[in-house]
Motif scaffolding. Structure first.
Motif, PDB file in Angstrom:
ATOM      1  N   LEU A 165       0.814  -1.212   0.000  1.00 56.80           N
ATOM      2  CA  LEU A 165       0.000   0.000   0.000  1.00 56.80           C
ATOM      3  C   LEU A 165       0.849   1.265   0.000  1.00 56.80           C
ATOM      4  O   LEU A 165       0.419   2.297  -0.534  1.00 56.80           O
ATOM      5  CB  LEU A 165      -0.939   0.000   1.210  1.00 56.80           C
ATOM      6  CG  LEU A 165      -2.016  -1.095   1.197  1.00 56.80           C
ATOM      7  CD1 LEU A 165      -2.827  -1.054   2.490  1.00 56.80           C
ATOM      8  CD2 LEU A 165      -2.931  -0.939  -0.007  1.00 56.80           C
ATOM      9  N   LEU A 218      -6.616   5.919   2.032  1.00 54.21           N
ATOM     10  CA  LEU A 218      -5.447   5.041   2.057  1.00 54.21           C
ATOM     11  C   LEU A 218      -4.464   5.373   3.178  1.00 54.21           C
ATOM     12  O   LEU A 218      -3.939   4.457   3.821  1.00 54.21           O
ATOM     13  CB  LEU A 218      -4.746   5.072   0.694  1.00 54.21           C
ATOM     14  CG  LEU A 218      -3.532   4.161   0.518  1.00 54.21           C
ATOM     15  CD1 LEU A 218      -3.874   2.707   0.833  1.00 54.21           C
ATOM     16  CD2 LEU A 218      -2.966   4.283  -0.897  1.00 54.21           C
ATOM     17  N   LEU A 232      -3.102   2.598   5.741  1.00 55.64           N
ATOM     18  CA  LEU A 232      -1.669   2.304   5.810  1.00 55.64           C
ATOM     19  C   LEU A 232      -1.145   2.501   7.233  1.00 55.64           C
ATOM     20  O   LEU A 232      -0.332   1.697   7.729  1.00 55.64           O
ATOM     21  CB  LEU A 232      -0.928   3.199   4.827  1.00 55.64           C
ATOM     22  CG  LEU A 232       0.571   2.977   4.646  1.00 55.64           C
ATOM     23  CD1 LEU A 232       0.868   1.531   4.287  1.00 55.64           C
ATOM     24  CD2 LEU A 232       1.118   3.908   3.567  1.00 55.64           C
TER      25      LEU A 232
END
Length: 581
Positions: free
Chosen positions: A299, A312, A316
């Protein structure tokens, strides 16, 4: 919205949505920039103004999709999990729907402890827009119909439905998972009618019982899916699980057929949160830690992509945290908080900054996390917590980093202004300017705030000098929005000196700058000021014209307070024009 956007032809892309609103919507939908890389980035505005523009852009995009479809229904599940900013955007959308064929269906639990949701539902009820449909447990007749739909023989559905209703209380998810467990165990359903049904302590126990019937590679892939998150793609699962391409895809196909997973466009997602929670416990802690490390590695490479998911960074950060990489986790929490605040999700931003502080040890990183936290607290109006944040920042700032001192002093001054402590504000803002770099554009904001502080102390001449310096800096940089803000400050100073002609001149110049920046928020504020000045001059027809334009702009932005203020000016002007009705 993403799926509808992706189905549009490459050109034109929603031709009835102007480019300025497509650019604004790209904050939340970066996919837009793939088809329209030529869009200019949205202007850098104060959060309260930028939030209105983002809401307006998303509403325009949604309504354009409705018009393109002919009619549409928006379905929002688990609305009790929505933050206040998301509900505020729904308010904005509702004010613009008009006669468009758009329906909105929302689902929530009565047990959801959300003050924002309660306020939103009360407002819907007040406007007469709410129709509530309580969802009750399934009765035995409905369960029998459900059993027939999943393929059970009619000879047993009636009796089994009564047993399931007694055991599950009519919970649809519990009913289906119990039946699937019986089917996968190849249980003789005619015999189970006379024997006790499985009575798990929780839905997770039902899920774990079903998962133990899977072969070992498929269980490992399912565990890898749960570690990656609620939604995921096959490539990520393959890397995390450590299996080859063929084995991973075979396992995913099997998990789809068993209804543990569902297709999610080209990707996959869990059929229910209960499934994900049960699958996460399939492996040991060492396995989970390794899986989180692998997920973080994949990621992190995706983080810089143009179409990166705005959520995201927080995903993460969670992977780094659970794999024991604290510094990397804190850095991602900082980015997650900044992105959340750029979308005005205040509660999410505060959660991200607090999570980062819990795992950050580096001083510079902790400073940035605290600064982000203070910014949100300021606009949320939490003064006591903001004061504590600034005190901590003062203790942390380093003498060899003048930008840190400039930042902290500006925030100290901004807080003092909010508390009407003008002398303290002036001292802090002057210290901020002294520490700032000459080329720092943030000094324009500081100077305008200092000018306002001096004006409140009846020191008009130095206030005008400071504001004029800020305007010249903004002009040198070609920043139209900053120039408009400085001109508004100068107009306030002129009006306080009862020089209404000069004040109006500044406001007209500000309107030109606001038009150049297509900034409707600033335009609306300017029109309110122009209407007030025209009223003071006795030009009531002109005041009415300005106020009516302000009403339209505030309506377009769903700014109810601004609209109310503008309506009041309209009423005052009409009264002076003897249009009393």
């Amino acid at each position: 919205m993403v799926e509808q956007h992706q189905q549009q032809p490459a050109a034109p892309l929603l031709p009835d949505v102007p480019d300025v609103w497509l650019a604004e919507a790209s904050r939340l939908l970066p996919e837009i920039l793939i088809k329209r890389p030529d869009l200019s980035p949205p202007p850098n505005l104060p959060p309260d103004q930028a939030r209105v523009r983002l809401f307006e852009a998303l509403s325009r995009l949604m309504l354009a999709l409705v018009r393109a479809s002919g009619a549409a229904i928006i379905v929002l599940d688990d609305l009790g999990q929505a933050d206040p900013a998301s509900l505020a955007w729904l308010d904005n959308l509702l004010t613009q729907v008009g006669r468009l064929p758009l329906g909105i269906a929302v689902a929530y639990r009565r047990s959801d402890d959300s003050a924002a949701l309660a306020r939103w539902l009360n407002e819907l009820a007040r406007l007469g827009l709410q129709r509530e449909i309580p969802l009750t447990p399934l009765d035995d007749v409905t369960i029998a119909d459900l059993l027939r739909q999943v393929g059970l023989p009619g000879a047993v559905t009636g009796s089994l439905a009564q047993r399931l209703w007694n055991e599950t209380g009519g919970n649809p998810f519990f009913v289906l998972e119990t039946v699937r467990t019986l089917q996968e165990q190849q249980t003789d359903l005619t015999r189970v009618l006379n024997e006790p049904l499985p009575r798990p302590a929780s839905v997770q126990d039902v899920m774990r019982a079903r998962m133990q019937l899977l072969d070992e590679p498929t269980r490992h892939v399912l565990h890898a899916c749960a570690v990656t998150g609620r939604s995921f793609d096959a490539d990520l699962v393959q890397v995390v699980s450590g299996y080859g391409d063929h084995e991973t895809l075979h396992a995913l196909d099997l998990l789809l057929s068993r209804e543990f997973l569902q297709p999610d466009g080209p990707d996959y997602r869990f059929a229910h949160d209960h499934v994900a929670e049960a699958a996460y416990t399939l492996g040991g802690s060492a396995t989970r830690r390794r899986y989180h490390q692998r997920a973080a590695t994949v990621l992190h490479r995706r983080l810089s992509g143009q179409d990166a998911d705005p959520t995201l960074p927080s995903t993460l950060a969670m992977h780094y945290e659970r794999s024991g990489q604290s510094h990397e986790a804190a850095s991602c929490w900082l980015l997650a908080g900044q992105r959340a605040w750029s979308l005005f999700a205040a509660e999410e931003a505060l959660h991200c900054f607090a999570s980062g502080l819990n795992c950050a040890s580096d001083g510079a990183l902790r400073f940035d996390l605290l600064a982000g936290q203070e910014e949100v607290l300021h606009y949320a109006g939490h003064r006591d917590e903001q004061q504590q944040c600034i005190a901590t920042l003062e203790q942390m700032m380093r003498d060899d980093l003048p930008h840190q001192r400039s930042t902290v002093m500006y925030r100290r001054g901004r807080l003092a202004v909010a508390l009407n402590q003008w002398a303290a504000a002036e001292i802090a803002l002057r210290q901020s300017l002294a520490a700032a770099q000459a080329h720092d554009p943030a000094t324009e904001t500081t100077r305008c705030l200092l000018a306002t502080t001096l004006l409140q102390q009846q020191r008009r001449t130095p206030a005008r000098q400071v504001a004029e310096t800020a305007r010249q800096q903004a002009a040198q940089r070609g920043d139209a929005v900053a120039q408009a803000t400085c001109l508004l400050t100068l107009a306030d100073i002129a009006r306080s000196a009862e020089d209404l002609a000069l004040s109006e001149q500044y406001l007209q110049q500000a309107i030109e700058q606001a038009h150049a920046a297509t900034d409707q928020v600033t335009q609306a504020r300017l029109l309110i000021n122009l209407s007030t000045i025209a009223f003071q001059h006795g030009r009531f027809s002109e005041a009415l014209h300005y106020a009516q334009d302000a009403v339209r702009l505030h309506q377009a932005q769903a700014n109810r307070e601004g609209e109310a203020e503008a309506h009041t000016l309209v009423a005052m002007a009409l009264a002076r024009l003897q249009t009393l009705s």
